[in-house]
Design a protein around this motif. Structure first.
Motif, PDB file in Angstrom:
ATOM      1  N   ASN A 136      17.744 -40.355 -79.032  1.00  0.00           N
ATOM      2  CA  ASN A 136      16.556 -39.497 -79.009  1.00  0.00           C
ATOM      3  C   ASN A 136      15.320 -40.360 -78.795  1.00  0.00           C
ATOM      4  O   ASN A 136      15.107 -41.338 -79.518  1.00  0.00           O
ATOM      5  CB  ASN A 136      16.424 -38.737 -80.328  1.00  0.00           C
ATOM      6  N   PRO A 138      11.695 -41.829 -79.035  1.00  0.00           N
ATOM      7  CA  PRO A 138      10.773 -41.809 -80.182  1.00  0.00           C
ATOM      8  C   PRO A 138       9.555 -40.916 -79.979  1.00  0.00           C
ATOM      9  O   PRO A 138       9.056 -40.333 -80.946  1.00  0.00           O
ATOM     10  CB  PRO A 138      10.351 -43.283 -80.318  1.00  0.00           C
ATOM     11  N   GLY A 140       9.052 -37.960 -78.537  1.00  0.00           N
ATOM     12  CA  GLY A 140       9.174 -36.527 -78.760  1.00  0.00           C
ATOM     13  C   GLY A 140      10.552 -36.085 -79.199  1.00  0.00           C
ATOM     14  O   GLY A 140      10.846 -34.892 -79.189  1.00  0.00           O
ATOM     15  N   ASP A 141      11.424 -37.050 -79.560  1.00  0.00           N
ATOM     16  CA  ASP A 141      12.799 -36.770 -79.988  1.00  0.00           C
ATOM     17  C   ASP A 141      13.644 -36.157 -78.883  1.00  0.00           C
ATOM     18  O   ASP A 141      14.733 -35.625 -79.148  1.00  0.00           O
ATOM     19  CB  ASP A 141      12.830 -35.862 -81.224  1.00  0.00           C
ATOM     20  N   ASN A 169      16.340 -36.082 -87.445  1.00  0.00           N
ATOM     21  CA  ASN A 169      16.619 -35.113 -86.393  1.00  0.00           C
ATOM     22  C   ASN A 169      18.019 -34.514 -86.468  1.00  0.00           C
ATOM     23  O   ASN A 169      18.390 -33.710 -85.624  1.00  0.00           O
ATOM     24  CB  ASN A 169      16.420 -35.712 -84.990  1.00  0.00           C
ATOM     25  N   ASP A 349       7.922 -46.459 -73.783  1.00  0.00           N
ATOM     26  CA  ASP A 349       8.496 -46.597 -75.125  1.00  0.00           C
ATOM     27  C   ASP A 349       9.125 -47.975 -75.232  1.00  0.00           C
ATOM     28  O   ASP A 349       9.901 -48.381 -74.351  1.00  0.00           O
ATOM     29  CB  ASP A 349       9.577 -45.544 -75.377  1.00  0.00           C
ATOM     30  N   ASN A 378       4.606 -46.713 -78.472  1.00  0.00           N
ATOM     31  CA  ASN A 378       4.480 -45.868 -77.290  1.00  0.00           C
ATOM     32  C   ASN A 378       3.066 -45.953 -76.725  1.00  0.00           C
ATOM     33  O   ASN A 378       2.100 -46.156 -77.461  1.00  0.00           O
ATOM     34  CB  ASN A 378       4.763 -44.402 -77.622  1.00  0.00           C
ATOM     35  N   GLN A 411       5.960 -45.575 -84.433  1.00  0.00           N
ATOM     36  CA  GLN A 411       6.825 -45.000 -85.455  1.00  0.00           C
ATOM     37  C   GLN A 411       7.596 -46.121 -86.126  1.00  0.00           C
ATOM     38  O   GLN A 411       8.055 -47.053 -85.459  1.00  0.00           O
ATOM     39  CB  GLN A 411       7.827 -44.020 -84.850  1.00  0.00           C
ATOM     40  N   THR A 439       9.424 -42.616 -93.151  1.00  0.00           N
ATOM     41  CA  THR A 439       8.924 -42.684 -91.779  1.00  0.00           C
ATOM     42  C   THR A 439       7.405 -42.670 -91.770  1.00  0.00           C
ATOM     43  O   THR A 439       6.779 -41.882 -92.489  1.00  0.00           O
ATOM     44  CB  THR A 439       9.442 -41.490 -90.956  1.00  0.00           C
ATOM     45  N   VAL A 441       4.262 -42.378 -88.926  1.00  0.00           N
ATOM     46  CA  VAL A 441       3.899 -42.081 -87.546  1.00  0.00           C
ATOM     47  C   VAL A 441       2.391 -42.235 -87.401  1.00  0.00           C
ATOM     48  O   VAL A 441       1.631 -41.747 -88.245  1.00  0.00           O
ATOM     49  CB  VAL A 441       4.315 -40.637 -87.164  1.00  0.00           C
ATOM     50  N   ARG A 491      13.516 -33.955 -90.374  1.00  0.00           N
ATOM     51  CA  ARG A 491      12.933 -34.401 -89.110  1.00  0.00           C
ATOM     52  C   ARG A 491      11.447 -34.569 -89.301  1.00  0.00           C
ATOM     53  O   ARG A 491      10.754 -33.631 -89.716  1.00  0.00           O
ATOM     54  CB  ARG A 491      13.210 -33.382 -88.005  1.00  0.00           C
ATOM     55  N   SER A 494       6.958 -36.107 -84.385  1.00  0.00           N
ATOM     56  CA  SER A 494       6.811 -37.262 -83.498  1.00  0.00           C
ATOM     57  C   SER A 494       5.343 -37.437 -83.132  1.00  0.00           C
ATOM     58  O   SER A 494       4.508 -36.566 -83.395  1.00  0.00           O
ATOM     59  CB  SER A 494       7.651 -37.046 -82.235  1.00  0.00           C
TER      60      SER A 494
END
Length: 772
Positions: A136, A138, A140-141, A169, A349, A378, A411, A439, A441, A491, A494
């Protein structure tokens, strides 16, 4: 006396299931052997699947508390599938496909109502792993199917539920992919194929053992297609190389995967235009270009005392560019001659990560303890240039491009996880597991700081969650097993979702970001229970029921075209039933699967849908263009019923003829989540639903000797006209695609048309491998 093992013809598909992998396991399931000793029944405890991200913890069939599905390379080859979504949509229960982009490599895969898709804006709910690396993206998954080298895949396993061991996710399931190695897949293969839509492809692979312990495998795939719709060519190049060493107490392998693709997916088209010519597109171009490289190191070592240390480290780089020709929202038909706008994005990415895991079997316990660290950086930039729509509805820029947004995102996720498979008795097994995810972000508005843009994209969020799971299996008798369990996953939003969450400043996905009110993380909880067993030596069945509740579910609320915003919408529920029956025999094998999916909103919500005839009519949602979604309303894009039947007849040694039949019920289109769209033929067109449909594909494979085979496929044999999804939006064109004056624009239903009948023919040559 031992009965002979059932024979399988090389290259023919077996049912995509977790079945015993030895003749002895099949014998243990035969009714005539039910009265035999526990020693015979225990033969079924054969390693079949890895249940942790590294795949090193292996669990036999009757100790897995979920309705897992699996397939190997031979099964994928036998169905002549172009890629993973193509195979899974044709074969696996509870899997449906939306061809929203109209490109064979940009399909949205739905499993139990959760999506793995390359399209930003769809709620992503499935995690995808290749050799222990999360695929997936990073930012936007999303999952880019064109970057997964199918020719190099050895097998796949689809694990249902909110399995916490697979990290972020994993709301509705995890797709675990494993690549080939030279020692397990020796020999070479050359395959060429061509046919309808100007499709031509070539696949090359070769594997061999090096010395006593080494192995080497390489694969290359090239795919080109003109496409069946107007202006829709595609080009895909995939390369994979893997080498390593495997000894009794240690192993390691290093792999390099590279993908380079240019995909044109022209998206949804008004149904009025499709009625005149199904090849018509809305506006163009809609092009996505990817260049990605993945370097993966996997290693494991026995430390003594039954303790195994395993690890995966990876480096990944992705460059993505999009070019979208769209209608100019500011066009007024009088003063503004710029009828179109060309939106471009550039995304990079850079990600890396490390996972370490300790595993040990001690008495009645099979223990695993792991830790993972993943980090991604990103960059994103978006530009727009006004222009004119030409006669083909392509945008020709007439002004210089302007920078609309430029951000940096990052992330970082740190996780620890543990699992224990406890043997309570020879027939009763308890699985306990859990994972803690932390996590962070962050987005930085480079455009505002360096270019003076009128944007406000700075933001950050920290999300932490411990997710538990528990499951129980009971082998009631050798041919009957009951299972059930609970699992939880989460989840985190993102960077693109954090940067596009303001209703007052909708984004033009995937081409823009705006301000960023805080978003909550999504937490999913799953309950599942079922039975599986054998009715005869080669006749297997399964039945399972599940329910997954998403709390603070995160959806993209669209204005009908590309613009919209991300928001939490309360609780949503996916629940359903899966039934399957399959048989493998010398002359004939088949599989029948039925799925029921009930995907609904559990809380009321106000969603933006200007093109819905009921917009603005509700007291609960009086805002302009808003519709009121009530508890119990069905989610869009998901058929309630699906039925799949695959069968293969082995007419003679080396000649197989197969059929794949699939049927789906109707579904609501995006923008009609409240189910109240009513066409009036003046301002509103479209029922708010796309109809159900049924498709038949035929395949054949003939071995000519000396490793040479010819194969062919006819897709959509009866040339059915169908749609796999749709949306409500404003339509500015007449049925022939001519631009209307703005005062004649009307709200209409757009659809994702399915491909017409197609025929492909191919030739395959295998050499230097074991005899088939």
């Amino acid at each position: 006396m031992r009965a002979p093992c059932p024979r399988r013809r090389p290259g023919t598909p077996s049912s995509p299931r977790l079945a015993p992998l030895t003749c002895a396991a099949l014998l243990a399931c035969h009714p005539a052997l039910h009265a035999q000793t526990q020693q015979v029944a225990a033969v079924q405890t054969v390693t079949v699947v890895g249940t942790t991200p590294l795949g090193d913890k292996s669990v036999p069939l009757d100790q897995v508390p979920a309705n897992l599905q699996a397939a190997d390379a031979a099964q994928m080859r036998a169905l002549q599938s172009l890629n993973l979504p193509d195979f899974m949509g044709a074969q696996l229960p509870s899997v449906t496909i939306n061809q929203t982009q109209g490109n064979p490599y940009q399909m949205t895969l739905n499993y139990r109502g959760f999506s793995a898709s390359p399209l930003l804006g769809l709620p992503q709910g499935l995690s995808v792993y290749l050799d222990g690396v999360r695929m997936n993206e990073p930012f936007g998954d999303v999952v880019n199917w064109d970057l997964i080298p199918q020719q190099a895949l050895s097998d796949m396993t689809l694990l249902p539920g909110s399995n916490p061991l697979f990290g972020l996710n994993t709301l509705g399931g995890a797709l675990v992919l494993r690549s080939k190695s030279g020692d397990t897949d020796p020999g070479g293969e050359v395959e060429v194929q061509g046919g309808s839509f100007g499709r031509r492809s070539v696949d090359l692979s070769y594997g061999r053992k090096l010395g006593e312990h080494g192995h080497l495998f390489g694969a290359f795939s090239g795919f080109d297609e003109d496409g069946w719709r107007d202006f829709s060519p595609s080009r895909v190049r995939q390369f994979f190389l893997k080498g390593g060493e495997r000894q009794a107490d240690q192993r390691w392998d290093l792999s390099l995967a590279h993908g380079d693709s240019t995909l044109v997916g022209n998206g949804l088209t008004p149904e009025s235009m499709l009625a005149v010519d199904r090849r018509q597109i809305f506006t163009r171009p809609d092009e996505t270009r990817h260049q990605a490289t993945l370097l993966t190191l996997n290693a494991s070592r026995l430390l003594g005392g039954g303790l195994t240390l395993s690890g995966t480290a990876y480096l990944r780089r992705l460059n993505a560019h999009t070019l979208n020709g769209d209608l100019n929202d500011d066009y007024d038909g009088v003063d503004n001659l710029n009828t179109g706008v060309e939106n471009r994005t550039r995304t990079t990415d850079r990600s890396l990560g490390l996972t370490l895991q300790l595993s040990q079997t001690r008495g009645a316990h099979q223990l695993s303890l792991g830790a993972a660290w993943d980090q991604a950086h990103n960059t994103f930039a978006q530009t727009s240039a006004e222009g004119l729509l030409d006669a083909t509805r392509g945008v020709v820029p007439t002004e210089d491009a302007q920078v609309d947004a430029q951000i940096r995102g990052s992330q970082r996720t740190a996780s620890v996880y543990a699992s224990d498979l406890i043997t309570l008795s020879p027939a009763l097994h308890l699985t306990l597991s859990g994972r803690y995810n932390h996590t962070r972000v962050r987005t930085t508005d480079v455009g505002r700081a360096d270019l003076g843009l009128d944007t406000n994209l700075d933001g950050q969020g920290t999300y932490a969650k411990f997710n538990p799971a528990a499951g129980l299996t009971w082998q009631i008798r050798p041919a009957l097993t009951a299972f059930g369990g609970f699992s939880q996953g989460n989840r985190a939003p993102s960077p693109i979702e954090l940067g596009c969450s303001d209703p007052a400043n909708p984004c033009v996905l995937p081409n823009a970001l705006q301000s960023d009110p805080p978003l909550k993380q999504v937490v999913a909880r799953t309950l599942e229970a079922g039975l599986r067993g054998w009715l005869d030596q080669d006749l297997q069945w399964s039945a399972s029921a599940y329910r997954t509740d998403n709390h603070d579910d995160l959806l993209f609320i669209s204005n009908g075209h590309a613009a919209g915003y991300f928001t939490n919408v309360g609780t949503t529920r996916r629940q359903g039933l899966e039934l399957s029956l399959s048989q493998d025999a010398d002359a004939f094998d088949w599989r029948l699967a039925y799925s029921l999916l009930d995907a609904t909103f559990r809380h009321g919500a106000c969603l933006l849908s200007d093109a819905n005839s009921s917009a603005g009519s509700s007291d609960a949602c009086p805002g302009e263009g808003e519709i009121a979604v009530r508890p119990g309303d069905r989610m869009a894009g998901l058929p309630r019923h699906s039925l799949k039947l695959t069968a293969n007849v082995h007419l003679r040694p080396g000649w197989t003829v197969g059929a794949q039949f699939s049927a789906y019920s109707s579904q609501r289109v995006q923008g009609n989540e409240n189910g109240q769209q009513q066409p009036d033929g003046v301002d509103f067109f479209g029922s708010g639903h796309v109809g159900g449909y049924a498709l038949l594909d035929l395949t054949t494979n003939v071995a000519l000797g000396h490793g040479v085979e010819v194969f062919a496929k006819v897709a959509n044999v009866f040339d059915r006209r169908y749609a796999t999804g749709g949306s409500l939006a404003q339509n500015p064109f007449d049925s022939h695609g001519q631009l209307l004056p703005p005062d004649q624009w009307h709200n209409a239903q757009f659809a994702a048309p399915g491909a017409p009948r197609a025929v492909w023919l191919g030739l395959r040559w295998r050499f230097d491998g074991p005899p088939t």
